[in-house]
Structure formats: structure tokens, C-alpha cells
Design an enzyme around this catalytic site. Sequence first.
Site, mmCIF file in Angstrom:
data_model
loop_
_atom_site.group_PDB
_atom_site.id
_atom_site.type_symbol
_atom_site.label_atom_id
_atom_site.label_comp_id
_atom_site.label_asym_id
_atom_site.label_seq_id
_atom_site.Cartn_x
_atom_site.Cartn_y
_atom_site.Cartn_z
ATOM 1 N N GLU A 58 0.685 -1.277 -0.102
ATOM 2 C CA GLU A 58 -0.183 -0.127 0.042
ATOM 3 C C GLU A 58 1.198 1.104 0.150
ATOM 4 O O GLU A 58 0.723 1.999 -1.240
ATOM 5 C CB GLU A 58 -1.149 -0.101 1.106
ATOM 6 C CG GLU A 58 -2.009 -1.222 1.337
ATOM 7 C CD GLU A 58 -1.285 -2.287 1.644
ATOM 8 O OE1 GLU A 58 -2.354 -3.430 1.939
ATOM 9 O OE2 GLU A 58 -0.558 -2.539 2.311
ATOM 10 N N PRO A 271 10.645 -14.518 -0.373
ATOM 11 C CA PRO A 271 9.374 -14.758 0.310
ATOM 12 C C PRO A 271 8.391 -13.748 0.862
ATOM 13 O O PRO A 271 9.558 -12.607 0.669
ATOM 14 C CB PRO A 271 9.940 -15.353 1.523
ATOM 15 C CG PRO A 271 11.622 -16.114 1.665
ATOM 16 C CD PRO A 271 11.155 -15.016 -0.074
ATOM 17 N N ARG A 272 7.811 -13.484 1.595
ATOM 18 C CA ARG A 272 6.311 -12.420 1.200
ATOM 19 C C ARG A 272 6.694 -11.398 2.538
ATOM 20 O O ARG A 272 7.285 -10.171 2.610
ATOM 21 C CB ARG A 272 5.187 -12.075 1.561
ATOM 22 C CG ARG A 272 4.381 -10.873 2.068
ATOM 23 C CD ARG A 272 3.977 -10.365 0.902
ATOM 24 N NE ARG A 272 3.261 -8.960 1.174
ATOM 25 C CZ ARG A 272 3.218 -8.401 0.707
ATOM 26 N NH1 ARG A 272 4.328 -8.146 -0.918
ATOM 27 N NH2 ARG A 272 2.262 -7.071 0.584
ATOM 28 N N MET A 312 14.760 -6.217 1.543
ATOM 29 C CA MET A 312 13.898 -6.315 0.898
ATOM 30 C C MET A 312 13.880 -4.621 -0.213
ATOM 31 O O MET A 312 15.115 -4.324 -0.135
ATOM 32 C CB MET A 312 13.638 -5.618 2.453
ATOM 33 C CG MET A 312 13.594 -6.011 3.925
ATOM 34 S SD MET A 312 11.912 -7.230 3.398
ATOM 35 C CE MET A 312 10.543 -6.323 3.062
ATOM 36 N N ASN A 338 0.404 -8.423 -4.922
ATOM 37 C CA ASN A 338 0.169 -7.194 -6.316
ATOM 38 C C ASN A 338 0.682 -8.483 -7.932
ATOM 39 O O ASN A 338 1.521 -8.296 -7.746
ATOM 40 C CB ASN A 338 0.503 -6.363 -6.017
ATOM 41 C CG ASN A 338 0.738 -5.448 -7.180
ATOM 42 O OD1 ASN A 338 -0.794 -5.911 -8.497
ATOM 43 N ND2 ASN A 338 0.839 -4.330 -7.477
ATOM 44 N N PRO A 339 -0.055 -8.665 -8.755
ATOM 45 C CA PRO A 339 0.676 -9.116 -10.168
ATOM 46 C C PRO A 339 0.991 -8.198 -10.641
ATOM 47 O O PRO A 339 1.209 -8.867 -12.349
ATOM 48 C CB PRO A 339 -0.816 -9.494 -10.353
ATOM 49 C CG PRO A 339 -2.485 -9.494 -9.899
ATOM 50 C CD PRO A 339 -1.589 -9.029 -8.435
ATOM 51 N N GLU A 341 3.245 -5.763 -11.041
ATOM 52 C CA GLU A 341 5.080 -5.172 -11.223
ATOM 53 C C GLU A 341 5.231 -6.327 -12.320
ATOM 54 O O GLU A 341 6.622 -5.628 -12.714
ATOM 55 C CB GLU A 341 5.519 -5.452 -9.985
ATOM 56 C CG GLU A 341 5.136 -4.470 -8.897
ATOM 57 C CD GLU A 341 6.033 -4.671 -7.062
ATOM 58 O OE1 GLU A 341 6.472 -5.024 -7.162
ATOM 59 O OE2 GLU A 341 5.831 -3.089 -6.323
#
Length: 424
Positions: A58, A271-272, A312, A338-339, A341
Site C-alpha cells: 500500500e 518470501p513475503r 527488502m 499484486n500481479p 509489478e
Amino acid sequence: MTRGLYSVLLYLLSPLVVLYLGFRSIKSPDYRKRWGERFGLTRLSQADVLIHSVSMGETLAAIPLIKKLMAAYPELSFIITTTSPTGSAEVVKAFSDHLNGRVQHCYLPFDISVCVKRFLRQVQPKLCIIMETELWPNLVYFAKQQQAKIVLANARLSAKSAAKYLKQAGLSQPMLASLDAIAVQTQRECERFESLGVKPEKITVCGSLKFDLHIDDSKHLQAKALRSEWQRNDVPVWVAGSVHPGEFEIMLKAHQQVLAKYPNALLIMAPRHPEQFNVAAVATTQQGLTLSRRSMNQAVTEGVQVLLGDTMGELLMLYGCADFAFIGGTLIENGGHNPLEPAAMGLPVSVGPHHWDFAEITQLLVNAGGLEVITDADSLAKHILGLLEDPQRYELAAKASLQVVSQNRGALDKQVNVIENQLS
């Protein structure tokens, strides 16, 4: 449930909030810091505009919006809040030249009445901009008590979330009625807000800010240089981006099938969350695959089969190193990420079935031919190999991804216009 009962429950559960922070800090040390901000105990100055951008995704979408507002209204001061350390880091990076001047930054306090009131009493915002779906009943209520205008920007509302709001109408409907404007992403989401009682005149369909993604040429150049350094220009490279526990093993099993046909292929697994980096590394070695860690600047030699993207802010650049991307949080019941990027980088994309947070964007990409929904390791490997073995099909999918992004730009100007109407 009413807001009063909600507030009482939060007070009663507040000891669990401390335990939650302690638990998160075990895996992510950044959660050990700045606890005062979480309870509204930090010293802040008055600001004209409060922008709450939740986490990293966001925040990245909000940054161009904030910068455009800052340029258009040089007399206004801003405070930007997040809830996660990753979101906080993006704010600091983007606004380092303005922090403690025109821009303040802190974590948004937990939605406990006394904490929120203390925070808002110091800041006294004239306008509150809340990104996407991060609506908190006490934040909205007390901001409105202070006569602040409230805008929900880049708003999205899945069918699942709408059902939850409807189930808790006593809590959600007064909160939604307090919003002065909603800049919603799609017509379908507009209809969901209307079904919850929001007046149509408050809603403007603007598209998603995430379509207005700007990619610096430097990222493309860095990606191209890295791939050459890895000596992988002529062999497949694919990215599993924003993946979660429960998906690591699936990605690795799919990659083993790719390796069976392309022994020098490289998987970049990102990883997220930072606390999942070591878990992903262990999963990789347990599968018998050779690993290099990006954070340690380990060489990606010919024998490396998996590069762990354990840094990051580099995922967009890493997409640029690849031929194909899978988006995580979709093979588990998370809702997805989000796809756009990887699509903006010109990659064919794949997701799992649990992508409800980006359902409309996903469908646009599916309809254009840039994205395929898969269900497991076998279907993922089959899709990757099918694209690799059919160059014409690959090119069509890559072009489709780029076209969807380019054809849907323009949300930024529309959302700024919605906000400016509340500033006038």
C-alpha cells in the site's frame, strides 16, 4: 456489534496486543522497536493531512499520490502512518529529505479509543486519507469528531470482505457512512460499497494506483547486468514473488520439474516477510537444491539452482531478471499480492486460486492472455515449460501483460482529483 462494544472488547483484549507484538518480534526484530507509537505515546506535531498506508504494498502505491499532493499543495504538512516495519522502511526511504519537516512518520496506534484519541489530539488533521481497505472504526469515528474529512483512496472491497462488513453492519455501516469520498478501483467494487449503504455520489471509480507503476530505467539495467553476471542469459529464470510458508515446497517441487528439462534453470524465491527468509532457506536445502542468498552477496554460480531473494525493496528489480513470475499468497488462503509489478516488467504471470484481493486485476490479465491460474506444483511447472517451449506463445503472453498495464494507467490523476475536492 456496535462501536461501543467493539471498543470495550479491544480494552479487554489489550494484553493480547502486547503478546502479539512480542510474538512478531521473535521472528522480526523490528517489531521490538517503537512500541510507544503503537499506543499513541509518541510526541507529534500538528499536520494538515494524515495518510495511512498500512504495509509495503500500500505504501509503494501511495508514494506517487503523496508526492503529487505535496507538489500541488506546498503549504500543507503531512503525517504518514503504517502498521508494518516494511511499510515504515518504504516511507523513510521515499521521504527522507522531508522527514521531521513537512512530513512526519510513525506507526498508526492500535484502534484502542484512548490511543487513537491521544494520537489525533496531537495531529489534528484536516484530511485523513486511508489507503485501500484499512478501515478502523475508532480512527474513523474520532477523526470525524474532530471535523476531519475522510477519503478512502485506491479502495478495494472483495466479495469476502463485503460479506464480513454486512455481517457486522452495526459496526461497519456507521463507519462507512462517515467517509466523505471513496476512490474505488473497479465498478464491481463500487457496487459492493453501494450494497453496504454507501451513497453513490460519494463513490468514484478511478482504477488502481498500482497500474500507474513507474519503473526506472536503472532497474532494467541493473536486472540485465545481474542476469549476465549469473551467466543465465540463455537459460530459464523465473521468480516466485511474495510467497508464504505452505508455498515454498510447492515452488521448489515445480522448479525440480523445470530443472529436469533445463538443468541450469534458476528459481528466484522471494518470501513475503523477512521472518520467513530462514524458513525458505531451510526448505530449499531440505529439497536437496543448491542455494545462494541475495542478502549475503553469495555468488550465483553455474551450480546454484535457487537464489533466495531475502532482501527488502528489490523484488521489482528481480522480476526484471526473469522470464516468468508466480505471485504468492494464492496457493494458501491469503488473498494474494499484486500481479502488476511483474506484468509491468513484461512477464507472463501465474497465480493460485486464492487471489480474491486482486480478483479484478487478475481477471484483466487472464482475459488478455498474460496470466494463468494454476492449482499446484505440477500445473505450475507445466505452464512454465509450455511457455518456454513455445516462443510465440511466450511473446504473446508477455505483450499482453504490458498492454494491460499501459491501457489502465491514469488512476493517479483521478484519485488526486477526488482528494482535491475534499481539500477545497
